[in-house]
Scaffold this motif. Structure first.
Motif, short mmCIF file in Angstrom:
data_model
loop_
_atom_site.label_atom_id
_atom_site.label_comp_id
_atom_site.label_asym_id
_atom_site.label_seq_id
_atom_site.Cartn_x
_atom_site.Cartn_y
_atom_site.Cartn_z
N LEU A 39 0.83 -1.20 0.00
CA LEU A 39 0.00 0.00 0.00
C LEU A 39 0.87 1.25 0.00
O LEU A 39 0.64 2.19 -0.77
CB LEU A 39 -0.91 0.02 1.22
CG LEU A 39 -1.98 -1.06 1.30
CD1 LEU A 39 -2.84 -0.86 2.51
CD2 LEU A 39 -2.82 -1.04 0.05
N PHE A 40 1.89 1.24 0.85
CA PHE A 40 2.73 2.43 0.97
C PHE A 40 3.37 2.81 -0.37
O PHE A 40 3.25 3.94 -0.83
CB PHE A 40 3.83 2.18 2.02
CG PHE A 40 4.87 3.26 2.07
CD1 PHE A 40 4.59 4.44 2.72
CD2 PHE A 40 6.10 3.10 1.46
CE1 PHE A 40 5.54 5.45 2.75
CE2 PHE A 40 7.04 4.09 1.49
CZ PHE A 40 6.76 5.27 2.15
N TYR A 49 0.86 4.08 -3.10
CA TYR A 49 0.36 5.44 -2.95
C TYR A 49 1.46 6.48 -3.13
O TYR A 49 1.23 7.52 -3.74
CB TYR A 49 -0.33 5.61 -1.60
CG TYR A 49 -1.67 4.93 -1.54
CD1 TYR A 49 -2.62 5.18 -2.52
CD2 TYR A 49 -2.00 4.04 -0.54
CE1 TYR A 49 -3.85 4.56 -2.50
CE2 TYR A 49 -3.23 3.42 -0.50
CZ TYR A 49 -4.14 3.69 -1.49
OH TYR A 49 -5.36 3.07 -1.46
N ILE A 50 2.65 6.21 -2.61
CA ILE A 50 3.72 7.21 -2.73
C ILE A 50 4.13 7.36 -4.19
O ILE A 50 4.38 8.45 -4.68
CB ILE A 50 4.92 6.90 -1.82
CG1 ILE A 50 5.87 8.10 -1.73
CG2 ILE A 50 5.74 5.75 -2.30
CD1 ILE A 50 5.65 8.93 -0.57
N PHE A 70 1.46 19.22 2.11
CA PHE A 70 0.77 18.14 2.80
C PHE A 70 -0.73 18.26 2.59
O PHE A 70 -1.41 17.30 2.29
CB PHE A 70 1.11 18.16 4.29
CG PHE A 70 0.64 16.94 5.00
CD1 PHE A 70 1.37 15.78 4.91
CD2 PHE A 70 -0.53 16.94 5.71
CE1 PHE A 70 0.93 14.64 5.53
CE2 PHE A 70 -0.97 15.80 6.33
CZ PHE A 70 -0.25 14.64 6.25
N GLN A 71 -1.23 19.51 2.76
CA GLN A 71 -2.67 19.70 2.67
C GLN A 71 -3.21 19.42 1.27
O GLN A 71 -4.27 18.84 1.12
CB GLN A 71 -3.02 21.12 3.07
CG GLN A 71 -4.08 21.15 4.13
CD GLN A 71 -4.15 22.48 4.80
OE1 GLN A 71 -3.69 23.48 4.27
NE2 GLN A 71 -4.72 22.50 5.98
N MET A 89 -2.12 14.68 1.59
CA MET A 89 -3.09 14.33 2.60
C MET A 89 -4.09 13.26 2.14
O MET A 89 -4.38 12.33 2.89
CB MET A 89 -3.82 15.60 2.95
CG MET A 89 -5.01 15.29 3.66
SD MET A 89 -5.58 16.57 4.63
CE MET A 89 -6.81 15.59 5.35
N ALA A 99 -2.39 10.02 1.88
CA ALA A 99 -2.04 9.55 3.22
C ALA A 99 -3.27 8.98 3.91
O ALA A 99 -3.19 7.95 4.57
CB ALA A 99 -1.45 10.69 4.04
N GLY A 100 -4.41 9.62 3.73
CA GLY A 100 -5.65 9.11 4.31
C GLY A 100 -6.00 7.75 3.77
O GLY A 100 -6.30 6.83 4.52
N ARG A 101 -5.89 7.61 2.45
CA ARG A 101 -6.18 6.31 1.83
C ARG A 101 -5.24 5.24 2.38
O ARG A 101 -5.67 4.14 2.72
CB ARG A 101 -5.97 6.38 0.31
CG ARG A 101 -7.07 7.10 -0.40
CD ARG A 101 -6.92 6.90 -1.90
NE ARG A 101 -7.85 7.77 -2.60
CZ ARG A 101 -7.49 8.78 -3.36
NH1 ARG A 101 -6.23 9.04 -3.58
NH2 ARG A 101 -8.40 9.54 -3.94
N PHE A 102 -3.96 5.60 2.46
CA PHE A 102 -2.97 4.63 2.93
C PHE A 102 -3.27 4.21 4.37
O PHE A 102 -3.29 3.02 4.69
CB PHE A 102 -1.56 5.20 2.83
CG PHE A 102 -0.56 4.43 3.62
CD1 PHE A 102 -0.19 3.16 3.21
CD2 PHE A 102 -0.03 4.93 4.78
CE1 PHE A 102 0.70 2.42 3.94
CE2 PHE A 102 0.86 4.20 5.53
CZ PHE A 102 1.22 2.94 5.11
N LEU A 103 -3.51 5.21 5.25
CA LEU A 103 -3.69 4.88 6.67
C LEU A 103 -4.93 4.03 6.88
O LEU A 103 -4.90 3.04 7.62
CB LEU A 103 -3.77 6.17 7.49
CG LEU A 103 -2.42 6.82 7.75
CD1 LEU A 103 -2.59 8.18 8.37
CD2 LEU A 103 -1.59 5.94 8.65
N ILE A 104 -6.03 4.40 6.21
CA ILE A 104 -7.25 3.62 6.37
C ILE A 104 -7.04 2.20 5.84
O ILE A 104 -7.43 1.22 6.47
CB ILE A 104 -8.43 4.30 5.65
CG1 ILE A 104 -8.79 5.63 6.34
CG2 ILE A 104 -9.65 3.40 5.60
CD1 ILE A 104 -9.52 5.48 7.62
#
Lengths: 378, 265
Positions: free
Chosen positions: A311-312, A315-316, A337-338, A342, A345-350
């Motif tokens: 996943l990481f 997305y990166i 970031f914003q 962001m 990052a949200g997709r990755f974390l979830i």
């Protein structure tokens, strides 16, 4: 000899002989070449005018010491289809050396153009886009062939599941009115995608239902977490998302994209867990619950670390060009970031939390399904 | 902003709760990888030699993800060699593919965004290498994961049957790889679908005809990220199986000799 050959075909898990490998390889090259030749000549299928570049002359249009020097091109091309077929056209184009916002055309490129006649009888050519279907075909064919070559039956089933998923997506979009679609599509789509993918790839088995149950539970849990952490958050400005359409309900689309991005990883974890527990209990039917839980933990370790990496990197990689350009133009960190990071990052974390949470959930279901059931049998 | 921080903390807690010590190690691998990515993006942004940064960061990703996370042993060594070879081959393949396909630079939708004109002015970076970098980075996770899975399975086989022949070992590796590649591909495709969701609705909203979608840069860029990952995770299987079978060949011969000697005694 004949018997041998038959064996080779019926037992697909036996690795093919060198002769068959060669045949498969030839077939590959044949399909790729045929597709290449066809898509290079398929201008007659299009209604838009297509030209093929026959000759390009170019020169520097600005100071060479400039950071991104301009080039000027004179392009000779032949019309490939329509009523002006085989007509020669000449037009001009400019590009910058970095090619970040413009294209440098080369000989044999095919372009979509709009040709209009001016009053003095000459043609005016406006380039719309490059013809890229050859390359889309090439990538897709290469992927499908390599999947079929390696996974054989499994590969065909995976492809079928992908096609049915795509069909469901578009039927869903057609069938629902727009507002309802954006609000509830993620629920329908997650259930349908899970069902289709799991049934296609692992068949009508008990483990499939176990995996289905555990992935749906994990998805439901993540939906709740998403609701609390991101959906309710008033500070997120969805208008900054790349490639957004301002008139659409962006908040809902982002939720759909997050939930769908999560599915693959969760399903992978669930089916791996169910299949390994089933296998384990077949090999060692007298396993105690304590030992089984230890093995489940062991499987969990193995799956978790690597899936998070997938996943990481995925997305990166996709947000990289925009990130680099923003750093290059000295945007400050919080703005970068914003705007760009962001949402990925949200997709990755979830996604990552989803697949970690799927480990205990699917472990629980596999114990329920296989361990309890085995007791009853005894 | 805060929400993401909390989510990150939750991820750490869950990984350590579910995975114990190895979970924490995985989380740190992730952290180090993020740091490498961050530093290399800033280095490129501040005009460091882009190709060197690209090669170095990709190698570091490999070393950290393979050796730090999975330890230094024969399966990780085989994975590292196989991944390096395949990355080089695929890098060359992408190099041949990307330029005639006109994929370099921003796509037509990105160019319409409000800050595109500013972002695309006065750029001296090679957009080609940035594209190569983004495609290679995107496939790296799937590549390494599949490779480690295959070499671990082959290692198991070797432990149970130390005298297994080179050819049979290779076949076992291929068979195992075939059984995992399907789910891997679905995972990658769902991740890619999630990422392209905005793009799909963009096409639908502006009523892009199918032929425009199939020929557009935005579509090809998105699809190539997904498909190259899928291709890489299919091709890494024979590569890893081959390298691992080659590496264990020597060990097998030594064990064979030892066993023969013991029998003679």
């Amino acid at each position: 000899m004949n018997k041998k050959r038959q064996n080779g075909i019926t037992k697909w898990n036996k690795y093919p002989s060198l002769k068959r490998l060669g045949l498969v390889f030839l077939l590959w090259i044949g399909i790729l070449m045929a597709g290449y030749l066809f898509t290079k000549q398929d201008a007659f299928l299009y209604q838009e005018t297509i030209v093929k570049i026959t000759h390009v002359t170019q020169r520097l249009n600005s100071d060479a010491k400039q950071t991104d020097p301009d080039y000027w091109q004179e392009i000779n091309a032949i019309v490939q289809n329509g009523k002006d077929k085989n007509k020669q056209v000449v037009f001009h184009s400019t590009y910058t050396k970095s090619q970040i916002a413009s294209e440098s055309y080369k000989k044999n490129d095919q372009l979509f153009v709009r040709i209009s006649k001016t009053e003095d009888g000459t043609f005016k050519v406006k380039v719309i886009d490059v013809k890229r279907d050859t390359y889309v075909f090439f990538l897709a064919a290469f992927m499908i062939l390599s999947l079929l070559f390696l996974a054989k039956k499994q590969g065909i089933l995976t492809l079928l599941s992908l096609i049915s998923n795509a069909l469901v997506f578009f039927l869903c979009f057609r069938g629902m009115s727009k507002n309802i679609f954006f609000l509830y599509a993620w629920i329908v789509l997650s259930v349908a995608f899970c069902l289709i993918t799991l049934v296609f790839t692992s068949g009508f088995h008990k483990k499939t239902w176990g995996a289905l149950l555990s992935s749906l539970c994990s998805v439901a849990f993540m939906a709740l977490l998403y609701q609390i952490s991101i959906y309710q958050n008033q500070q997120i400005s969805y208008e900054l998302m790349p490639k957004m359409v301002a008139t659409l309900p962006l908040k809902e689309i982002y939720r759909t994209s997050v939930m769908i991005g999560l599915l693959g990883a969760v399903m992978d974890v669930s089916i791996t867990m169910q299949a390994s527990v089933e296998q384990l209990l077949i090999i060692k039917p007298d396993l105690t619950l304590k030992k089984l839980i230890l093995s489940i933990q062991e499987i969990g370790y193995d799956v978790m670390g690597t899936m998070v990496n997938i996943l990481f990197f995925s997305y990166i990689g996709s947000s990289l060009p925009l990130l680099i350009m923003k750093v290059y133009h000295e945007y400050n960190l919080s703005a970068i970031f914003q705007d760009t990071l962001m949402f990925d990052a949200g997709r990755f974390l979830i996604g990552a939390i989803g697949l970690v949470i799927a480990i205990p959930i699917s472990g629980f279901f596999s114990v329920l399904l296989f361990f309890k059931f085995r007791r009853k049998k005894q | 902003m805060k929400a993401l921080l909390y989510l990150g903390m939750l991820l750490f807690l869950l990984m350590s709760a579910v995975g114990g010590e190895r979970g924490i190690k995985s989380f740190f691998t992730l952290g180090i990888n993020a740091l490498i990515a961050f530093i290399s993006i800033y280095l490129i942004g501040y005009k460091a030699p882009i190709f060197a940064v690209f090669v170095l960061s990709t190698m570091l990703f490999g070393v950290v993800t393979i050796f730090f996370q999975n330890g230094w042993n024969r399966k990780t060594k085989a994975s590292m060699i196989a991944c390096t070879i395949l990355t080089l081959l695929l890098g060359f393949g992408i190099f041949l593919f990307v330029i005639p396909a006109h994929m370099v630079g921003f796509d037509e939708i990105e160019l319409q965004s409000s800050d595109a004109t500013y972002l695309s002015s006065n750029v001296s970076l090679s957009m080609f290498i940035i594209l190569l970098m983004s495609l290679i980075w995107a496939m790296l996770g799937a590549l390494i994961d599949t490779s480690i899975a295959v070499s671990s399975a082959m290692n198991e086989v070797c432990l149970y049957k130390p005298l297994i022949g080179k050819k049979e070992l290779f076949q076992r590796g291929m068979k195992f790889g075939g059984s995992i590649v399907g789910t891997m591909v679905s995972t990658l495709i769902f991740v890619g679908l999630g990422e392209s969701m905005m793009l799909i609705f963009y096409y639908i909203n502006y009523r892009y005809p199918v032929y425009r979608i199939l020929n557009s840069k935005s579509f090809l860029l998105d699809v190539s990220g997904i498909f190259i990952s899928c291709i890489s995770c299919s091709f890494i299987i024979p590569m890893t199986a081959l390298v691992f079978a080659g590496l264990t060949e020597k060990e097998r011969k030594i064990t064979e000799k030892l066993i023969k000697k013991q029998e003679e005694i």
